[in-house]
Write a protein that holds these residues in place. Sequence first.
Motif, PDB file in Angstrom:
ATOM      1  N   PHE A   1      -4.426  46.202  78.783  1.00 45.76           N
ATOM      2  CA  PHE A   1      -4.566  45.219  79.850  1.00 45.76           C
ATOM      3  C   PHE A   1      -4.534  43.801  79.273  1.00 45.76           C
ATOM      4  CE2 PHE A   1      -6.668  48.886  81.889  1.00 45.76           C
ATOM      5  CZ  PHE A   1      -5.928  48.929  83.055  1.00 45.76           C
ATOM      6  N   ASP A   2      -3.944  42.890  80.033  1.00 44.75           N
ATOM      7  CA  ASP A   2      -4.031  41.483  79.658  1.00 44.75           C
ATOM      8  C   ASP A   2      -5.430  40.949  79.932  1.00 44.75           C
ATOM      9  OD1 ASP A   2      -1.190  40.628  78.915  1.00 44.75           O
ATOM     10  OD2 ASP A   2      -0.861  41.602  80.842  1.00 44.75           O
ATOM     11  N   ALA A   3      -6.050  41.452  81.003  1.00 45.61           N
ATOM     12  CA  ALA A   3      -7.393  40.994  81.358  1.00 45.61           C
ATOM     13  C   ALA A   3      -7.988  41.956  82.377  1.00 45.61           C
ATOM     14  CB  ALA A   3      -7.357  39.582  81.930  1.00 45.61           C
ATOM     15  N   VAL A   4      -9.316  41.918  82.507  1.00 51.95           N
ATOM     16  CA  VAL A   4     -10.011  42.664  83.544  1.00 51.95           C
ATOM     17  C   VAL A   4     -10.970  41.711  84.248  1.00 51.95           C
ATOM     18  CG1 VAL A   4      -9.852  44.858  82.323  1.00 51.95           C
ATOM     19  CG2 VAL A   4     -11.881  43.436  82.016  1.00 51.95           C
ATOM     20  N   VAL A   5     -11.235  41.988  85.513  1.00 55.89           N
ATOM     21  CA  VAL A   5     -12.209  41.220  86.286  1.00 55.89           C
ATOM     22  C   VAL A   5     -13.436  42.093  86.469  1.00 55.89           C
ATOM     23  CG1 VAL A   5     -12.678  40.018  88.450  1.00 55.89           C
ATOM     24  CG2 VAL A   5     -10.366  39.984  87.473  1.00 55.89           C
TER      25      VAL A   5
ATOM     26  N   ALA B   1     -14.680  35.494  77.864  1.00 52.34           N
ATOM     27  CA  ALA B   1     -15.103  35.594  79.254  1.00 52.34           C
ATOM     28  C   ALA B   1     -14.924  34.246  79.945  1.00 52.34           C
ATOM     29  CB  ALA B   1     -16.560  36.041  79.335  1.00 52.34           C
ATOM     30  N   ARG B   2     -14.147  34.235  81.018  1.00 47.02           N
ATOM     31  CA  ARG B   2     -14.018  33.040  81.845  1.00 47.02           C
ATOM     32  C   ARG B   2     -14.776  33.265  83.143  1.00 47.02           C
ATOM     33  NH1 ARG B   2      -8.818  29.804  84.555  1.00 47.02           N
ATOM     34  NH2 ARG B   2     -10.154  28.547  85.925  1.00 47.02           N
TER      35      ARG B   2
ATOM     36  N   LEU C   1     -19.052  36.577  88.330  1.00 44.21           N
ATOM     37  CA  LEU C   1     -17.789  37.312  88.248  1.00 44.21           C
ATOM     38  C   LEU C   1     -16.980  36.713  87.114  1.00 44.21           C
ATOM     39  CD1 LEU C   1     -16.385  39.598  89.907  1.00 44.21           C
ATOM     40  CD2 LEU C   1     -15.115  37.785  91.069  1.00 44.21           C
ATOM     41  N   TRP C   2     -16.461  37.580  86.232  1.00 37.70           N
ATOM     42  CA  TRP C   2     -15.802  37.129  85.012  1.00 37.70           C
ATOM     43  C   TRP C   2     -14.385  37.662  84.908  1.00 37.70           C
ATOM     44  CZ3 TRP C   2     -18.981  33.906  82.300  1.00 37.70           C
ATOM     45  CH2 TRP C   2     -20.361  34.058  82.477  1.00 37.70           C
ATOM     46  N   LEU C   3     -13.528  36.891  84.274  1.00 41.45           N
ATOM     47  CA  LEU C   3     -12.237  37.372  83.791  1.00 41.45           C
ATOM     48  C   LEU C   3     -12.384  37.566  82.289  1.00 41.45           C
ATOM     49  CD1 LEU C   3      -9.112  37.707  84.725  1.00 41.45           C
ATOM     50  CD2 LEU C   3      -8.812  35.606  83.390  1.00 41.45           C
ATOM     51  N   LEU C   4     -12.213  38.804  81.834  1.00 43.97           N
ATOM     52  CA  LEU C   4     -12.364  39.134  80.423  1.00 43.97           C
ATOM     53  C   LEU C   4     -10.995  39.422  79.822  1.00 43.97           C
ATOM     54  CD1 LEU C   4     -15.380  41.605  80.772  1.00 43.97           C
ATOM     55  CD2 LEU C   4     -15.471  39.151  80.282  1.00 43.97           C
ATOM     56  N   TYR C   5     -10.707  38.793  78.690  1.00 42.02           N
ATOM     57  CA  TYR C   5      -9.420  39.021  78.044  1.00 42.02           C
ATOM     58  C   TYR C   5      -9.587  38.983  76.526  1.00 42.02           C
ATOM     59  CZ  TYR C   5      -9.461  33.861  77.876  1.00 42.02           C
ATOM     60  OH  TYR C   5      -9.805  32.556  77.676  1.00 42.02           O
ATOM     61  N   PRO C   6      -8.679  39.634  75.796  1.00 40.65           N
ATOM     62  CA  PRO C   6      -8.803  39.676  74.331  1.00 40.65           C
ATOM     63  C   PRO C   6      -8.769  38.286  73.730  1.00 40.65           C
ATOM     64  CG  PRO C   6      -7.205  41.290  75.083  1.00 40.65           C
ATOM     65  CD  PRO C   6      -7.534  40.427  76.268  1.00 40.65           C
ATOM     66  N   HIS C   7      -9.500  38.121  72.648  1.00 42.54           N
ATOM     67  CA  HIS C   7      -9.563  36.829  71.974  1.00 42.54           C
ATOM     68  C   HIS C   7      -8.193  36.454  71.415  1.00 42.54           C
ATOM     69  CE1 HIS C   7     -11.074  33.455  69.674  1.00 42.54           C
ATOM     70  NE2 HIS C   7     -10.450  33.923  68.623  1.00 42.54           N
ATOM     71  N   ARG C   8      -7.713  35.276  71.770  1.00 36.47           N
ATOM     72  CA  ARG C   8      -6.466  34.750  71.247  1.00 36.47           C
ATOM     73  C   ARG C   8      -6.641  33.258  70.985  1.00 36.47           C
ATOM     74  NH1 ARG C   8      -2.173  37.336  75.614  1.00 36.47           N
ATOM     75  NH2 ARG C   8      -2.678  39.521  75.269  1.00 36.47           N
ATOM     76  N   ARG C   9      -5.882  32.747  70.076  1.00 34.04           N
ATOM     77  CA  ARG C   9      -5.947  31.308  69.850  1.00 34.04           C
ATOM     78  C   ARG C   9      -5.412  30.545  71.064  1.00 34.04           C
ATOM     79  NH1 ARG C   9      -2.635  30.126  64.722  1.00 34.04           N
ATOM     80  NH2 ARG C   9      -1.397  31.826  65.619  1.00 34.04           N
ATOM     81  N   HIS C  10      -4.397  31.126  71.720  1.00 33.89           N
ATOM     82  CA  HIS C  10      -3.822  30.491  72.905  1.00 33.89           C
ATOM     83  C   HIS C  10      -3.731  31.532  74.012  1.00 33.89           C
ATOM     84  CE1 HIS C  10      -2.790  26.992  70.490  1.00 33.89           C
ATOM     85  NE2 HIS C  10      -2.204  27.792  69.623  1.00 33.89           N
TER      86      HIS C  10
END
Length: 303
Positions: free
Chosen positions: A140-144, A156-157, A267-276
């Motif tokens: 996944f690119d991200a999960v909510v 986490a955004r 409520l969060w958008l979680l995505y893998p750590h990336r520099r960009h």
Amino acid sequence: MQDPLSAMHIFVRVAELRSFTQAALVLGLSKTHVSNRVAQLEQWAGARLLQRTTRSVTLTHDGQQFYRRCQLMLDEMQDLESLFTTKEAELSGVLRIDMPTGLARKHVLPRLGAFLDAHPRLDIELSCTDRRVDVVAEGFDAVVRGGAVQDEGLVARHLADLKHQNLASPDYLARHGTPLHPDELGGHYLINYAQVLGAGEGSFDYVAGRQLVAVAMPSRITVNSAEAYQQACLAGLGIIQVPVLPGQAMAPLVAILADYVPPPMPLWLLYPHRRHLSKRLLAFSNWLADSLSQPAGYSPTAR
């Protein structure tokens, strides 16, 4: 190998579509060319990346790791290509997102058309689950997700804070009465929500001053999905405490004990750590955060 980035792009499309034939159609290439480029990439990497059968194409264990790194590199290249352009680059590619079923059905899908119209070259693969998914391993690119953030290695955004409501069906209240204070919950039942069945009884939670109070209540049913949680309440099996989207209508359920609710659920958008962060994921997360701030419809009247 000549032009490994081009081969990586082809490999990613095959992995996402799980088909050499479909990838060839999407890329406008012959199936033979696509197959040969993937074979060259496997030889270059020194590992088998795809498991091929007559019915399906799946990633091997090495292929899963290679696929994630390819995604990172291709995202970086996309950002680099648009770094010095004077206008916003057109978004393209596939965005794979997982989110709770209720959020997708009640809020995201009804509004998603406008986002897709604004980005005609962008495709979205939307998975709807309540379970905790492995963002990286499952591609996944991200999960909510809502609640406390426990996933290590993820960024986490914060998207929104959802207010809770205590809900019961009219039939349930007719049979058990409408409590006006938590002290009046004796003789009432709570529908228990637990991701892992057998985790124990639930409690009616609310904030008093600065403290969280938990009132022990009996439960005659425990469920492990948000949809079943609400359906059990509709069936008159007990009281539920749910985070509600802005303006979300919960009728025919009735809101009770409006002054005694749990704290808001982040409520969060979680995505893998990336520099960009990839531009397509950034655009989607901005759109989702903005749409969550816009109420629609109405909420039930609290008693």
